[in-house]
Design a protein around this motif. Structure first.
Motif, PDB file in Angstrom:
ATOM      1  N   MET A 173       5.771   1.214   0.662  1.00  0.00           N
ATOM      2  CA  MET A 173       5.636   1.408   2.103  1.00  0.00           C
ATOM      3  C   MET A 173       5.985   0.124   2.852  1.00  0.00           C
ATOM      4  SD  MET A 173       2.110   3.580   2.389  1.00  0.00           S
ATOM      5  CE  MET A 173       1.967   5.287   1.844  1.00  0.00           C
ATOM      6  N   GLU A 174       5.557  -1.027   2.305  1.00  0.00           N
ATOM      7  CA  GLU A 174       5.874  -2.305   2.958  1.00  0.00           C
ATOM      8  C   GLU A 174       7.387  -2.513   3.014  1.00  0.00           C
ATOM      9  OE1 GLU A 174       4.071  -4.028   4.706  1.00  0.00           O
ATOM     10  OE2 GLU A 174       2.146  -3.191   4.118  1.00  0.00           O
ATOM     11  N   ARG A 175       8.044  -2.204   1.896  1.00  0.00           N
ATOM     12  CA  ARG A 175       9.493  -2.378   1.839  1.00  0.00           C
ATOM     13  C   ARG A 175      10.166  -1.480   2.876  1.00  0.00           C
ATOM     14  NH1 ARG A 175      10.386  -1.100  -3.583  1.00  0.00           N
ATOM     15  NH2 ARG A 175       9.220  -2.948  -4.178  1.00  0.00           N
ATOM     16  N   ASN A 211      -4.943  -0.621   2.216  1.00  0.00           N
ATOM     17  CA  ASN A 211      -3.661  -1.321   2.246  1.00  0.00           C
ATOM     18  C   ASN A 211      -2.503  -0.370   1.944  1.00  0.00           C
ATOM     19  OD1 ASN A 211      -4.666  -3.735   2.968  1.00  0.00           O
ATOM     20  ND2 ASN A 211      -4.605  -4.644   0.938  1.00  0.00           N
ATOM     21  N   PHE A 212      -1.361  -0.710   2.532  1.00  0.00           N
ATOM     22  CA  PHE A 212      -0.166   0.074   2.241  1.00  0.00           C
ATOM     23  C   PHE A 212       0.363  -0.301   0.856  1.00  0.00           C
ATOM     24  CE2 PHE A 212       0.000  -0.214   6.964  1.00  0.00           C
ATOM     25  CZ  PHE A 212      -0.149   1.131   7.218  1.00  0.00           C
ATOM     26  N   SER A 213       1.106   0.612   0.248  1.00  0.00           N
ATOM     27  CA  SER A 213       1.712   0.308  -1.049  1.00  0.00           C
ATOM     28  C   SER A 213       2.922  -0.599  -0.841  1.00  0.00           C
ATOM     29  CB  SER A 213       2.162   1.601  -1.718  1.00  0.00           C
ATOM     30  OG  SER A 213       3.274   2.126  -1.009  1.00  0.00           O
ATOM     31  N   SER A 226      -3.262  -7.982   4.399  1.00  0.00           N
ATOM     32  CA  SER A 226      -2.824  -6.588   4.412  1.00  0.00           C
ATOM     33  C   SER A 226      -1.312  -6.476   4.224  1.00  0.00           C
ATOM     34  CB  SER A 226      -3.260  -5.901   5.710  1.00  0.00           C
ATOM     35  OG  SER A 226      -2.803  -6.626   6.816  1.00  0.00           O
ATOM     36  N   HIS A 227      -0.586  -7.559   4.450  1.00  0.00           N
ATOM     37  CA  HIS A 227       0.863  -7.542   4.277  1.00  0.00           C
ATOM     38  C   HIS A 227       1.289  -8.738   3.444  1.00  0.00           C
ATOM     39  CE1 HIS A 227       0.252  -5.236   7.946  1.00  0.00           C
ATOM     40  NE2 HIS A 227       1.375  -4.644   7.706  1.00  0.00           N
ATOM     41  N   PRO A 228       0.989  -8.735   2.137  1.00  0.00           N
ATOM     42  CA  PRO A 228       1.333  -9.914   1.332  1.00  0.00           C
ATOM     43  C   PRO A 228       2.825 -10.217   1.434  1.00  0.00           C
ATOM     44  CG  PRO A 228       0.338  -8.158  -0.017  1.00  0.00           C
ATOM     45  CD  PRO A 228       0.461  -7.622   1.366  1.00  0.00           C
ATOM     46  N   ALA A 257       7.702  -4.262  15.283  1.00  0.00           N
ATOM     47  CA  ALA A 257       8.641  -3.264  14.754  1.00  0.00           C
ATOM     48  C   ALA A 257       8.219  -2.815  13.353  1.00  0.00           C
ATOM     49  CB  ALA A 257      10.057  -3.838  14.721  1.00  0.00           C
ATOM     50  N   HIS A 258       7.726  -3.762  12.566  1.00  0.00           N
ATOM     51  CA  HIS A 258       7.250  -3.424  11.217  1.00  0.00           C
ATOM     52  C   HIS A 258       6.056  -2.462  11.310  1.00  0.00           C
ATOM     53  CE1 HIS A 258       6.034  -4.432   6.971  1.00  0.00           C
ATOM     54  NE2 HIS A 258       4.849  -4.152   7.473  1.00  0.00           N
ATOM     55  N   GLU A 259       5.100  -2.767  12.178  1.00  0.00           N
ATOM     56  CA  GLU A 259       3.919  -1.898  12.313  1.00  0.00           C
ATOM     57  C   GLU A 259       4.313  -0.525  12.860  1.00  0.00           C
ATOM     58  OE1 GLU A 259       0.943  -2.698  11.116  1.00  0.00           O
ATOM     59  OE2 GLU A 259       1.823  -4.598  10.485  1.00  0.00           O
ATOM     60  N   LEU A 260       5.212  -0.545  13.840  1.00  0.00           N
ATOM     61  CA  LEU A 260       5.697   0.717  14.410  1.00  0.00           C
ATOM     62  C   LEU A 260       6.285   1.602  13.305  1.00  0.00           C
ATOM     63  CD1 LEU A 260       8.020   0.705  17.589  1.00  0.00           C
ATOM     64  CD2 LEU A 260       8.080   2.503  15.908  1.00  0.00           C
ATOM     65  N   SER A 261       6.979   0.968  12.367  1.00  0.00           N
ATOM     66  CA  SER A 261       7.613   1.727  11.286  1.00  0.00           C
ATOM     67  C   SER A 261       6.585   2.333  10.335  1.00  0.00           C
ATOM     68  CB  SER A 261       8.586   0.838  10.511  1.00  0.00           C
ATOM     69  OG  SER A 261       9.516   0.272  11.397  1.00  0.00           O
ATOM     70  N   HIS A 262       5.453   1.658  10.140  1.00  0.00           N
ATOM     71  CA  HIS A 262       4.400   2.285   9.333  1.00  0.00           C
ATOM     72  C   HIS A 262       3.976   3.610   9.977  1.00  0.00           C
ATOM     73  CE1 HIS A 262       3.644  -0.599   6.212  1.00  0.00           C
ATOM     74  NE2 HIS A 262       3.223  -1.569   7.012  1.00  0.00           N
ATOM     75  N   VAL A 263       3.941   3.638  11.308  1.00  0.00           N
ATOM     76  CA  VAL A 263       3.532   4.865  11.996  1.00  0.00           C
ATOM     77  C   VAL A 263       4.649   5.898  11.920  1.00  0.00           C
ATOM     78  CG1 VAL A 263       2.726   5.879  14.164  1.00  0.00           C
ATOM     79  CG2 VAL A 263       2.100   3.524  13.594  1.00  0.00           C
TER      80      VAL A 263
END
Ligand SMILES: [Zn+2]
Length: 527
Positions: free
Chosen positions: A216-218, A211-213, A262-264, A151-157
């Protein structure tokens, strides 16, 4: 896998060249636009913040075409079906919530891929392609843990993070970006990054550019949590997954957890997730009896913990290449008190060790131990073991194989169809299987593995022209248009006696050859 390493090394070297010549603005120095922060639930299509949806899809297709050719790309029908049982509810929830608006839903691929690697990783690529490594499936114990990462990865898209990131690398031609992304991925599926020496460090440099900012991770955490809960999964999965990654990485700092690079996992991310849970759920260790009282009743279609444990065991064995580990699992799963997951791993390990009789005995025993929801997974395992050409079957086993084959062919699931078809091909009796496969690919023309099996089934029936055409389609389905064209031409060059049988079939080959030729021209002009 030496072939894979060689290819990866060459991709990584390509990245070395471009990193040296093209200075890239680090993504870490950037924050998402004010508009995206203010309205993160509403992706702003084509507003100049990123590349267009069509361009993103084209770049994604190019990257996917390379991944399909990698020996580490795995389409294991059993695991693919299981992942779909998590992916589909997440996608449905994302669409219903408006996180994936209709245009984005239609124009991106939304395809979940599996990488054979046992390192713990999941990734989102341009164009709506997402991936999980077997290693991630192997360390999760519950469906919602795996679902939280997806779900987290899907949200990046859905939040167009990838388009924004890619657009920020505007000095690079898309093919260079593709090479960079592939090299970062290769580093992520290689547990021993030091072993890849030069290529590894350069790939890591590429990874750092990609890497995402933090923002973006939040956002991916927040949107991902919403999707997970709306799909009916227990939101607590996010927390246990974070805990699991953190604990495991503390014990194990050998690069086996590229996901963390990639996802600290910051304390802030974890606290934020805990804060999203309803009161009363945030304290105390997780127990198997844990139930989310706020969980809607309509979760009946979601996979059970029991199913997850069988599939996690399967991922562990498939990702492992070390026979000592198989022997250890084989031992562990023989005790009377072994859990179903352990029994499953033991049966599969025994098969890989060439001990089919024991593998069958373990699977038959497991069949009597699992709940109804897990029965299909055990039947699929049994059919796989019975099909193994290692040893001749007894009369009873042959009868069981035929029953399971027919049952699975008619089950309606993709794994059932493809395993049943494999069994049919192995026993040279494919008429039922080819009809079902044909029905399947008519509706799902991008299913390369189904086309491949259809090709073999038609070959068994002596339908050479059709078999070559299906092989061509299987290549086109994975964007290998040059390979597809070559097969269509080969079909047309078959001796008269092999191809004269069916004028309709010849007409199909001719028109498909023209279409693929046009696709190939377009594909090559986009480089
Ligand atoms: Zn992320």
């Amino acid at each position: 896998m030496p072939r894979s390493r060689a290819r990866r090394a060459s991709v990584a070297l390509l990245a070395v060249a471009l990193l040296a010549t093209a200075p890239i603005v680090s993504l870490h120095a950037q924050t998402p636009s004010a508009r995206s922060v203010a309205a993160p639930g509403l992706p702003s299509l084509g507003d100049g913040a990123g590349m267009s949806v069509a361009d993103e899809r084209r770049l994604g297709d190019k990257i996917a075409s390379q991944i399909y050719r990698d020996p580490d790309y795995l389409d294991d029908p059993v695991l693919t079906d299981y992942l779909q049982s998590i992916w589909q509810p997440l996608m449905a929830a994302a669409r219903a919530r408006g996180d994936v608006p209709p245009e984005l839903g239609e124009r991106l691929a939304w395809e979940l891929m599996v990488d054979r690697s046992k390192t713990v990783n999941a990734f989102a690529l341009p164009g709506g392609y997402l991936g999980v490594n077997l290693g991630l499936l192997a360390i999760t114990e519950r469906p919602e843990e795996l679902a939280s990462v997806i779900a987290h990865e899907l949200s990046h898209v859905s939040q167009r993070h990838i388009a924004r990131m890619v657009a920020s690398q505007e000095r690079l031609a898309p093919w260079m970006l593709g090479a960079m992304i592939l090299s970062a991925l290769a580093a992520g599926s290689n547990a021993n990054v030091a072993g890849a020496a030069v290529a590894g460090s350069q790939a890591l440099a590429a990874q750092n550019q990609l890497n995402f900012s933090r923002d973006m991770e939040r956002e991916a955490d927040r949107v991902g949590f919403g999707i997970l809960s709306s799909a009916g999964f227990d939101g607590y999965g996010f927390v246990t997954m974070f805990d699991k990654l953190q604990q495991a990485s503390r014990l194990n700092d050998d690069g086996a957890f590229p996901y963390l690079r990639s996802h600290p996992l910051t304390g802030e991310r974890i606290a934020d997730m805990r804060a999203r849970l309803p009161l009363g759920q945030t304290a105390g260790p997780l127990s198997l009896a844990h139930q989310d009282p706020a969980k809607p009743a309509a979760t009946a279609g979601l996979p059970s913990i029991g199913q997850h444990q069988l599939m996690s065991a399967r991922a562990r064995v498939l990702a492992e290449g070390n026979a000592d580990r198989w022997r250890a699992w084989q031992q562990q799963g023989q005790t009377a008190s072994a859990l179903p997951g352990e029994r499953y791993a033991a049966a599969l390990s025994a098969m890989r060790l060439g001990q089919r009789d024991q593998a069958l005995a373990l699977a038959q025993r497991l069949r009597g131990e699992v709940a109804a929801a897990e029965q299909p997974a055990v039947d699929q395992l049994l059919l796989e073991l019975l099909m193994d050409p290692g040893a001749p079957l007894s009369g009873r086993e042959a009868a069981q194989l035929a029953t399971l084959r027919d049952q699975l062919l008619a089950s309606g699931s993709r794994a059932g169809l493809l395993l049943g078809a494999q069994a049919a091909i192995a026993s040279n009796d494919t008429s039922g299987a080819s009809a079902r496969l044909l029905e399947w690919v008519v509706l799902r023309p991008r299913d390369a593995l189904a086309w491949q099996l259809l090709s073999r089934a038609w070959q068994v029936q002596g339908q050479t022209l059709r078999a070559v055409r299906a092989e061509a389609e299987s290549r086109a389905a994975h964007y290998d248009f040059a390979g597809a064209l070559e097969r269509f031409k080969a079909a047309q060059a078959l001796p008269e006696v092999l191809r004269a049988a069916d004028p309709i079939e010849l007409a199909i080959v001719d028109s498909r050859r023209r279409e693929v030729e046009a696709q190939l021209r377009l594909w090559e002009s986009e480089k």
